[in-house]
Design an enzyme around this catalytic site. Structure first.
Site: not given
Ligand code: ADE
Length: 222
Positions: A86, A113, A150, A164
């Site tokens: 993230p 974690e 794709r 798209d």
């Molecule tokens: N791992 C946990 N959350 C994630 C996200 N939002 N994007 C990429 N990998 C992740």
């Protein structure tokens, strides 16, 4: 193209690889996707791949050694290594087009974690699929793999991705099928007219209108 995915949950990929367009792309040899269990690279007799974080704190942290060994084993001169987290660069359709041109991707699935910070040094890029936290990078790796596969020439008809959403920073126009009248909701006349120029104009206008209403931020990028 070849895609190698490193994960501690290889079974999560079973459905993904055996259904629909991804299944066909693999069968027709447009892409070779291999799932690698990080545990197979653990030198520990219990196949341990994580441990407590130094300095305290909750949760287990993925250890660097099995992941370094896996990448070293799989990497070639053509490989690009992607770390799913993230904290990565927010994923966009433009990135999917760039990645679809690569010969070999290695995708490392992080763990909610945490993973040892030194794993970052393996990655050519870090990607996030959105501002929310998943339990691991597995679903995120499937999301980007799907969006890339794709776009590989031949996997789907070219016309179906030229229109798209997000191409040219526009959302897609509305589409309809039978019946012409469903519970009083009618297909717009112009689509039944057979007049190609008018249909094209209608679609362009609808695309712009929809983008203006739902994603004005995209129009600012045009
Ligand atoms: N791992 C946990 N959350 C994630 C996200 N939002 N994007 C990429 N990998 C992740």
């Amino acid at each position: 193209m070849r895609i190698d995915i490193l994960t501690i949950f290889p079974n999560m990929f079973n459905g993904f690889l055996t259904e629909s367009i991804i299944k066909r792309a693999i069968q027709d040899k447009y892409v070779d996707i291999q799932i690698h269990d990080i545990r197979a690279y653990s030198k520990d007799k219990h196949k341990k791949v994580d441990d407590y974080g130094f300095g305290g704190g909750k949760g287990m942290v993925l250890m660097p050694e099995p992941i370094f060994d896996a990448v070293e084993d799989i990497k070639t001169k053509d490989s690009k290594v992607i770390l799913m987290t993230p904290q990565g660069e927010p994923y966009k359709q433009a990135k999917a087009y760039d990645l679809a041109k690569e010969k070999h991707l290695i995708i490392i699935c992080g763990h909610y974690e945490g993973f040892d910070e030194r794993i970052r040094s393996l990655a050519d890029m870090e990607i996030s699929i959105g501002d929310y936290v998943l339990t691991g990078g597995e679903l995120a790796s499937m999301v980007i793999t799907d969006s890339i596969v794709r776009l590989i020439d031949g996997v789907i008809e070219k016309d179906s991705h030229l229109n798209d959403s997000f191409n040219n920073n526009l959302l897609d126009y509305p589409v309809y099928t039978k019946p012409v009248d469903f519970k009083g909701m009618k297909v717009p006349e112009v689509l039944l007219s057979g007049h190609h120029a008018n249909i094209e104009k209608f679609r362009k206008e609808e695309s712009l209108k929809r983008t203006k209403e739902r994603r004005p931020d995209l129009l600012e990028k045009r």
